[in-house]
Design a protein around this motif. Structure first.
Motif, PDB file in Angstrom:
ATOM      1  N   VAL A   1       0.881  14.028   3.773  1.00 12.87           N
ATOM      2  CA  VAL A   1       0.389  15.152   2.963  1.00 12.87           C
ATOM      3  C   VAL A   1       1.101  15.164   1.614  1.00 12.87           C
ATOM      4  CG1 VAL A   1      -0.583  16.892   4.511  1.00 12.87           C
ATOM      5  CG2 VAL A   1       1.869  16.535   4.529  1.00 12.87           C
ATOM      6  N   SER A   2       0.315  14.925   0.553  1.00 13.28           N
ATOM      7  CA  SER A   2       0.928  14.910  -0.780  1.00 13.28           C
ATOM      8  C   SER A   2      -0.053  15.496  -1.784  1.00 13.28           C
ATOM      9  CB  SER A   2       1.285  13.474  -1.157  1.00 13.28           C
ATOM     10  OG  SER A   2       0.116  12.768  -1.467  1.00 13.28           O
ATOM     11  N   GLY A   3       0.261  15.304  -3.078  1.00 14.04           N
ATOM     12  CA  GLY A   3      -0.626  15.814  -4.107  1.00 14.04           C
ATOM     13  C   GLY A   3      -1.931  15.031  -4.175  1.00 14.04           C
TER      14      GLY A   3
ATOM     15  N   GLY B   1       3.929   2.817   2.702  1.00 16.59           N
ATOM     16  CA  GLY B   1       5.286   3.203   2.306  1.00 16.59           C
ATOM     17  C   GLY B   1       5.613   4.612   2.792  1.00 16.59           C
ATOM     18  N   HIS B   2       4.724   5.581   2.514  1.00 14.00           N
ATOM     19  CA  HIS B   2       4.985   6.966   2.936  1.00 14.00           C
ATOM     20  C   HIS B   2       5.244   7.022   4.441  1.00 14.00           C
ATOM     21  CE1 HIS B   2       4.801   9.707  -0.397  1.00 14.00           C
ATOM     22  NE2 HIS B   2       3.624   9.291  -0.815  1.00 14.00           N
ATOM     23  N   ILE B   3       4.416   6.327   5.219  1.00 13.12           N
ATOM     24  CA  ILE B   3       4.577   6.377   6.682  1.00 13.12           C
ATOM     25  C   ILE B   3       5.941   5.809   7.091  1.00 13.12           C
ATOM     26  CG2 ILE B   3       3.689   5.462   8.875  1.00 13.12           C
ATOM     27  CD1 ILE B   3       0.864   5.649   7.655  1.00 13.12           C
TER      28      ILE B   3
ATOM     29  N   HIS C   1       0.865  -1.186   0.000  1.00 11.37           N
ATOM     30  CA  HIS C   1       0.000   0.000   0.000  1.00 11.37           C
ATOM     31  C   HIS C   1       0.906   1.242   0.000  1.00 11.37           C
ATOM     32  CE1 HIS C   1      -3.060   2.893   1.122  1.00 11.37           C
ATOM     33  NE2 HIS C   1      -3.996   1.957   1.042  1.00 11.37           N
ATOM     34  N   HIS C   2       0.663   2.118  -0.970  1.00 12.91           N
ATOM     35  CA  HIS C   2       1.510   3.302  -1.155  1.00 12.91           C
ATOM     36  C   HIS C   2       1.641   4.140   0.126  1.00 12.91           C
ATOM     37  CE1 HIS C   2       3.166   6.643  -3.540  1.00 12.91           C
ATOM     38  NE2 HIS C   2       2.338   7.437  -2.895  1.00 12.91           N
ATOM     39  N   ILE C   3       0.543   4.261   0.868  1.00 12.56           N
ATOM     40  CA  ILE C   3       0.575   5.124   2.062  1.00 12.56           C
ATOM     41  C   ILE C   3       1.344   4.459   3.207  1.00 12.56           C
ATOM     42  CG2 ILE C   3      -0.834   6.399   3.737  1.00 12.56           C
ATOM     43  CD1 ILE C   3      -0.979   7.530   0.923  1.00 12.56           C
TER      44      ILE C   3
ATOM     45  N   THR D   1       8.856  12.681  -1.107  1.00 12.46           N
ATOM     46  CA  THR D   1       8.064  12.588  -2.329  1.00 12.46           C
ATOM     47  C   THR D   1       7.992  11.104  -2.721  1.00 12.46           C
ATOM     48  OG1 THR D   1      10.072  12.969  -3.554  1.00 12.46           O
ATOM     49  CG2 THR D   1       8.719  14.877  -3.148  1.00 12.46           C
ATOM     50  N   ASP D   2       7.222  10.798  -3.754  1.00 13.23           N
ATOM     51  CA  ASP D   2       7.064   9.385  -4.125  1.00 13.23           C
ATOM     52  C   ASP D   2       8.422   8.759  -4.431  1.00 13.23           C
ATOM     53  OD1 ASP D   2       4.415   9.586  -3.745  1.00 13.23           O
ATOM     54  OD2 ASP D   2       3.845   9.570  -5.860  1.00 13.23           O
ATOM     55  N   ASN D   3       8.681   7.623  -3.827  1.00 20.69           N
ATOM     56  CA  ASN D   3       9.983   6.963  -4.004  1.00 20.69           C
ATOM     57  C   ASN D   3       9.852   5.474  -3.747  1.00 20.69           C
ATOM     58  OD1 ASN D   3      11.118   6.224  -1.067  1.00 20.69           O
ATOM     59  ND2 ASN D   3       9.911   8.090  -0.904  1.00 20.69           N
TER      60      ASN D   3
HETATM   61 ZN    ZN Z   1       2.664   9.542  -2.652  1.00 26.40          ZN
END
Ligand code: ZN
Ligand code: KG4
Length: 343
Positions: A146-148, A119-121, A115-117, A310-312
């Motif tokens: 917080v992203s686009g 990953g962000h966390i 899940h992308h989020i 940012t997305d990575n």
């Molecule tokens: Zn993202």
């Protein structure tokens, strides 16, 4: 599985960045390579899904080859493949997923959809210094993503258990920055440009609305702010001379709301640790306010370095690596999911 000397190959193609990375189970990033698509979407003022998918299709396999070559790594050092499977643009997710599944089959490696989020966390726990050191991630914390595409507040009970406290009811914070930049004719993506102008402006020059501050929940709304800005610009006429003040005041309205809800969550749940991540966490004023809040209360703040905000792919690598270590794998039938809440 030896988590230190073998690496998870990670792939992130959920939106408009093609990113690949090698990460170990401690969150150590051996290497990351990202092909940014901003230039091809710039003229359209936003991400064009069809173009994003085609760009991923052209960039992904050569990028993986380069990553392995650059690090002189053979497939025997790869313990599994992690890929963003949800949420995101379907045409973009498919490219990453099909590539990951095919490589997993050919190289006989386990693969896991992430899940992308999540990953962000987890990006807050990545490190580039030492393969053997793990940052402490057992305690619960509050995470603001917080992203686009996202504005979400989570109570992270532990890695793997995420409780959504609140989210945006309309535009994401990054979208609010980007739309404002577009109205001002600053270009795309606009967040970083608004940030730059705002640094020289007066934050109190204009009074922009702070939505849902009085409500007893953690949801956000930014569409009112955007309409207010539109009206204000029509009223002003030529905005060139007030660009800095307008940007500073608009940015302050977004940051005020984010910080208010974040602080409220930390006080209510009585947690002393928080993570801010996603593209908007690059914002200099948000960082400043978050650092002030942490210092004042002696709370611990984790904000990843810019390339992991940012997305990575590195963040997907850590989430995937932990899940693979846990014995989880995904089936070859796994498909892309455009929308799914993190739980
Ligand atoms: Zn993202
Ligand atoms: O996480 P991200 O790379 O992609 C997703 O949306 O998932 O975030 C990109 C967003 C864009 O809306 C961009 O304008 C915003 O992050 N952004 C910023 C700053 N740098 C990037 N917003 C405000 N201030 C910045 N310095």
């Amino acid at each position: 599985m030896d988590t230190v000397s073998t690496y998870t190959l990670a792939i992130e193609t959920s939106c408009d960045d093609t990113s690949v990375a090698l990460v170990n189970g401690n969150g150590y990033v051996l290497s990351q390579m990202t092909a940014n698509q901003d230039l091809v979407h710039k003229d359209f003022g936003g991400v064009v899904p069809e173009i994003a998918g085609r760009q991923h299709y052209e960039s992904l396999l050569p990028l993986i080859e380069q990553l392995l070559d650059k690090n002189q790594l053979s497939w025997s050092s790869v313990n599994g493949i992690a890929v963003t499977s949800r949420p995101g643009l379907v045409g973009s997710l498919i490219v990453g997923l099909v590539t990951a599944k095919t490589l997993a089959l050919i190289q006989n490696k386990p693969f896991i959809g992430v899940h992308h989020i999540e990953g962000h966390i987890l990006s807050a726990f990545l490190n580039e210094r030492s393969p053997d050191t793990q940052r402490i991630w057992q305690d619960p914390f509050v995470a603001l993503v917080v992203s686009g595409g996202h504005t979400q507040l989570y109570h992270v009970h532990h890695i793997g258990k995420y409780e959504t406290l609140g989210q945006t009811q309309d535009d994401a914070a990054g979208e609010a920055f980007d739309k404002f930049a577009k109205m001002l004719g600053l270009g795309y993506p606009g967040g970083v440009l608004v940030d730059r102008y705002a640094q020289k402006g007066n934050r109190k020059a204009y009074d922009f609305p702070r939505s849902l501050m009085k409500e007893d929940h953690y949801n956000f709304s930014f569409s009112g702010l955007k309409s207010h800005a539109q009206r204000k610009m029509l009223e002003i006429g030529s905005v060139a001379s007030v660009l800095e003040d307008l940007s500073a005041s608009y940015q302050e309205a977004i940051v005020d709301v984010l910080m208010y809800k974040l602080e409220k969550a930390l006080r209510t749940i009585q947690l002393k640790k928080f993570v801010i991540t996603g593209g908007v966490s690059a914002n200099s004023r948000l960082r400043e306010r978050a650092q002030e809040l942490a210092a004042k209360n002696k709370w611990e703040l984790l904000i990843p370095p810019l390339k992991f905000c940012t997305d990575n792919a590195a963040m997907i690598g850590l989430a995937g690596s932990l899940r693979l270590q846990n014995g989880e794998t995904s089936p070859q039938t796994l498909g892309p999911v455009p929308r799914e809440e993190l739980k």
